[in-house]
Design an enzyme around this catalytic site. Sequence first.
Site, short mmCIF file in Angstrom:
data_model
loop_
_atom_site.label_atom_id
_atom_site.label_comp_id
_atom_site.label_asym_id
_atom_site.label_seq_id
_atom_site.Cartn_x
_atom_site.Cartn_y
_atom_site.Cartn_z
CD GLU A 110 -0.41 -14.14 6.16
OE1 GLU A 110 -0.93 -14.61 5.13
OE2 GLU A 110 -1.01 -13.40 6.95
N GLY A 142 1.91 -8.72 6.00
CA GLY A 142 1.37 -7.41 5.64
C GLY A 142 -0.07 -7.44 5.21
N GLY A 143 -0.58 -8.61 4.84
CA GLY A 143 -1.99 -8.75 4.50
C GLY A 143 -2.39 -8.05 3.22
CB CYS A 183 -3.70 -3.05 4.08
SG CYS A 183 -3.32 -1.29 4.09
CE LYS A 199 -5.31 4.48 -0.76
NZ LYS A 199 -6.22 3.37 -1.12
N GLY A 225 -18.57 -0.96 -10.68
CA GLY A 225 -18.52 -0.61 -9.27
C GLY A 225 -17.88 0.74 -9.06
NE ARG A 231 -11.15 -6.88 0.06
CZ ARG A 231 -10.16 -7.21 -0.77
NH1 ARG A 231 -10.11 -6.69 -1.99
NH2 ARG A 231 -9.21 -8.04 -0.40
CG HIS A 271 -2.21 32.57 7.90
ND1 HIS A 271 -3.27 32.33 7.05
CD2 HIS A 271 -1.53 33.63 7.39
CE1 HIS A 271 -3.24 33.23 6.07
NE2 HIS A 271 -2.18 34.03 6.26
#
Length: 440
Positions: free
Chosen positions: A33, A38-39, A41, A50, A170, A262, A428
């Site tokens: 890396e 973690g890249g 995301c 989020k 976009g 991307r 329910h």
Amino acid sequence: MENVDLIVIGVGPGGYEVAAHQAAAGKAVVIIEKDLVGGTCLNRGCIPTKCLCAGASLIERIHNANDFGVTVENVNISYKTAYERSRQVVDNLRAGIDMSLAKCRVVHGEACIQPDKTVRVGDQVFKAPMNIIATGSAPVKLNIPGADLAMTSDDFLLLEKLPESLVIIGGGVIGLEFAFVANAYGVDVTVVEYCKEILPPFDAEVAKRLRLLMTEKGVKFITSASATAIDKSDEDTLTVHYTDKKGDGVIHTRSVLMAVGRKAVLPHGAESAGIELTPKGFIMTNDDFQTSVPEFFAVGDCNGKFMLAHVATAQSMAVIGQDINLNVVPSAVFTHPELAGVGLTTQQCKDLNIPFETKKSLYRANGKATADGCTDGFVKLLINPTDNSILGCHIMGEHASDIIQQVAIAMANNLTVQQLCVRTVFGHPTLSEVLKNTCC
């Protein structure tokens, strides 16, 4: 040169899970890396976004608190605090990934694929019978005058303070989530979308409904429009030039965000080593994600097949032999309310001449949704009338991203709509009953 069992280039979702899995199985794994574990995301995508969406949703709930007999006074909204929380969440999750890779050899540096099929990192050289490229993607900008004046999603996620106004070029998933966040925190937001409707990959009906709800909240949309230039009007103002069916127009704003797609991030030496690319610059693979160099596989965003974090993970696990149904992939938009979908859209069924029936149910007919005050939304099922198989499902509403998974499981295992909604007992009162009611 050091021989190992597996080399993984990139420690994002397509890399770290397969690396940890193989290392736990006793394989000698090297994972390389050049940036943060973690890249995209974790560090510049799903997770920090989020976190901000969660804050925006909380703001909306506070605005509706009076409906529940709760009087909220002197509400102070701090975007900087929300930003700082997002970074803390990212740091904590990154530490967890580091722990999961304890049995792997993690090498920090720039991977370079050599013509002899080895991988060099600085002075270190590794060779393996299987190599997985999981290098992800990076945001792109339109090739228009003044494009350098616009932010990308990476830049937006580094803001500790939001501008007074924002034009988002976009109207896809990234653009809509940032529009939702910025609007909730008081920013004047305008979205410019090239297609006639926002969220082109999603079912048009749910996309239109979300656009109308966001319009009610103050977000402005200009669809069927092409951004043609950005220039600086004065020290504090940018002007976005666009063309739509009415002609040429301009929007004056404090900031511009481009969310127009991307591009693949490629490891150094890939092309020189014989790894072929698609016309759009992604790594070309066969159905098994094998590249033109048999020892190398490419998964996730860098192959351009389906640019979602969970798809990257699934593809990498498929490479090592796990039986995964990659034809059924749920996706979601974390606005409020959420959007989620899996399978074919209405338009795709029509284009493919596939017979289908549509069944719908509304959130406002669901007891839990009514009790929670989240009645905006519906579930739409597309069913093949010849065998009652589920062709697709599209949801707009609270926890849509969670409910859609029930349909994805059914589709991946070839369950009929009766097996999903009739033979299965639903708790329910739960929001999942809105799915059951779709078939009644």
